[in-house]
Write a protein that holds these residues in place. Structure first.
Motif, PDB file in Angstrom:
ATOM      1  N   ASP A  58       0.820  -1.212   0.000  1.00  0.00           N
ATOM      2  CA  ASP A  58       0.000   0.000   0.000  1.00  0.00           C
ATOM      3  C   ASP A  58       0.855   1.264   0.000  1.00  0.00           C
ATOM      4  O   ASP A  58       0.555   2.228  -0.711  1.00  0.00           O
ATOM      5  N   VAL A  59       1.921   1.269   0.800  1.00  0.00           N
ATOM      6  CA  VAL A  59       2.806   2.433   0.847  1.00  0.00           C
ATOM      7  C   VAL A  59       3.516   2.613  -0.492  1.00  0.00           C
ATOM      8  O   VAL A  59       3.658   3.738  -0.992  1.00  0.00           O
ATOM      9  N   GLN A  60       3.946   1.523  -1.088  1.00  0.00           N
ATOM     10  CA  GLN A  60       4.613   1.597  -2.387  1.00  0.00           C
ATOM     11  C   GLN A  60       3.687   2.201  -3.441  1.00  0.00           C
ATOM     12  O   GLN A  60       4.106   3.073  -4.215  1.00  0.00           O
ATOM     13  N   ALA A  61       2.447   1.751  -3.458  1.00  0.00           N
ATOM     14  CA  ALA A  61       1.495   2.267  -4.452  1.00  0.00           C
ATOM     15  C   ALA A  61       1.260   3.755  -4.250  1.00  0.00           C
ATOM     16  O   ALA A  61       1.248   4.532  -5.223  1.00  0.00           O
ATOM     17  N   ALA A  62       1.106   4.174  -3.010  1.00  0.00           N
ATOM     18  CA  ALA A  62       0.858   5.586  -2.720  1.00  0.00           C
ATOM     19  C   ALA A  62       2.076   6.438  -3.069  1.00  0.00           C
ATOM     20  O   ALA A  62       1.946   7.534  -3.644  1.00  0.00           O
ATOM     21  N   PHE A  63       3.253   5.928  -2.742  1.00  0.00           N
ATOM     22  CA  PHE A  63       4.487   6.658  -3.017  1.00  0.00           C
ATOM     23  C   PHE A  63       4.709   6.824  -4.520  1.00  0.00           C
ATOM     24  O   PHE A  63       5.017   7.928  -5.004  1.00  0.00           O
ATOM     25  N   GLU A  64       4.561   5.737  -5.257  1.00  0.00           N
ATOM     26  CA  GLU A  64       4.830   5.792  -6.698  1.00  0.00           C
ATOM     27  C   GLU A  64       3.802   6.641  -7.425  1.00  0.00           C
ATOM     28  O   GLU A  64       4.124   7.336  -8.394  1.00  0.00           O
ATOM     29  N   LYS A  65       2.565   6.620  -6.952  1.00  0.00           N
ATOM     30  CA  LYS A  65       1.530   7.451  -7.566  1.00  0.00           C
ATOM     31  C   LYS A  65       1.803   8.932  -7.323  1.00  0.00           C
ATOM     32  O   LYS A  65       1.649   9.761  -8.232  1.00  0.00           O
TER      33      LYS A  65
END
Length: 425
Positions: A58-65
């Protein structure tokens, strides 16, 4: 610090390869902003067991977005991590963000290996719980950000307490001691299992007494074990230990206290919430009898002091992506994802306002109240050597439990403590 054993950071290690550090993508973007983030890769070291897969995803998705950059988590083993991090921080291409043990943070900061995060503290850390944030500060500067924490609770056998006629959990230390006395008189169970060298429990008692294990003498630190506040904490420990048959010269891991408790003949023990799982693994039938409560203090309005083990997140001083690293921290430590971590792992979050995420986790709910009044071992680089085996404070504890006066027992080991504090780091 490793959640499953707050004190467990061993000194051994290996060299860190450039590949493990992730490189700098050929760009020096230490002071660059969002326009340069796209296409970069941020490398984050987390320890084995710290970051649940769902949280990382979830953190990865938010960061990359949000940033347009890539995020690469690399899981590290606890064995040898201190030396591995020390080596990595000295290199030109370190990991950008690192999980570091809370009590180890001062050692890394003192070498100049960590970036100053004072601006991050101002923007997102105004309501961090003071007791958990303290370990991320060194020499007056914010060199890390508090991430997650854990502390000891009372794990008890409901069946034994009921047999003793006890219908509610104690709210004060005196009530707790009275309950232990009742168990001893009305049942054939050992009221509490407390070995003589459960020294992190003692450290919590010292915190509760407002004491400290070191003091400044000129330009150096020396032992403060002879302080009356430390003696008062040890006397409290001695009162609890009087209700235990555990060996006075062993710690909670020798044997594992949870496996002793699992036999069903012990009223309670003081340990980390995860130790309940160890007891269940040893004896599945005990699961239905398990209960938890906060270690009670002198008065009902304030829990006992506890040792706070946990981890901080830091940015490497030599990272070429410091602005991007801080953006990661803003996301990872946001209420959304800090709260998610607490809910998934049952760890104490860095804000009391997020403790509602622990609802339904009985062990975590019992631990949470103690966090606000908790503390750590001395937050100085020199302290690590004091805990090396044989730990002189454990020798002090055994001596007091065997009848020696606290002041005399302290005097016997303070020379060794001072020698260790004087070692070059």
């Amino acid at each position: 610090m490793k959640r499953k054993l707050a004190s467990a950071i061993v000194i051994a290690g290996m060299m860190v390869s450039v590949a493990a550090c992730g490189g700098n993508d050929g760009k020096d973007s230490k002071d660059a902003g969002p326009s340069s983030w796209k296409g970069q890769t941020l490398t984050v070291w987390t320890m084995d067991g710290s970051a649940p897969p769902q949280w990382s995803k979830d953190v990865q998705a938010a960061f990359e977005k949000k940033t347009g950059a890539k995020l690469k988590f690399e899981t590290q083993k606890w064995d040898g991590i201190q030396q591995k991090i020390t080596t990595a921080l000295s290199e030109d291409t370190p990991p950008d963000v690192l999980e570091v043990g809370n009590t180890q943070t001062p050692a890394y900061a003192s070498t100049g290996g960590l970036a100053d995060l004072g601006d991050l503290k101002q923007s997102i850390g105004s309501d961090w719980t003071a007791s958990v944030s303290k370990s991320s500060v060194y020499d007056g500067k914010q060199y890390a950000a508090p991430w997650y924490f854990a502390n000891r609770v009372v794990i008890y056998n409901k069946k034994i307490w009921a047999k003793a006629g006890i219908t509610s959990t104690p709210k004060t230390r005196d009530e707790f001691l009275k309950d232990l006395d009742t168990i001893g008189k009305k049942t054939d169970a050992e009221p509490i299992y407390l070995p003589g060298q459960n020294w992190y429990f003692l450290d919590g008692l010292i915190v509760g007494q407002g004491g400290d294990l070191v003091k400044k003498q000129g330009d150096k630190y020396v032992s403060n074990l002879g302080d009356p506040k430390v003696a008062a904490a040890m006397e409290i420990y001695k009162k609890y230990a009087a209700y235990s048959k555990a060996p006075k010269d062993k710690d909670e891991a020798t044997p594992q206290q949870a496996t002793v408790f699992a036999k069903g003949k012990t009223g309670a023990f003081i340990g980390m919430g995860w130790e309940a799982a160890t007891a269940i693994a040893a004896n599945k039938s005990i699961e239905k009898d398990l209960g938890y409560f906060t270690i009670p203090g002198a008065t009902a309005d304030k829990p006992e002091g506890v040792f706070l083990g946990g981890s901080n997140l830091a940015v490497a001083q030599n990272s070429k992506k410091q602005s991007l690293a801080k953006e990661f921290l803003k996301i990872a430590l946001s209420d959304q994802y800090e709260g998610e971590l607490a809910k998934l792992s049952g760890v104490i979050p860095n804000k009391t306002s997020l403790e509602s995420n622990l609802k339904g986790n009985a062990a975590a709910e019992a631990a949470a109240p103690g966090a606000a009044v908790g503390g750590t071992t001395p937050l100085i680089p020199e302290w690590a050597a004091v805990e090396n085996t044989p730990n002189p404070i454990k020798s002090y504890m055994t001596a007091v439990l065997n009848g020696k006066a606290p002041a005399a027992a302290a005097k016997d080991v303070e020379g060794e403590i001072n020698q260790r504090l004087a070692q070059q780091n």
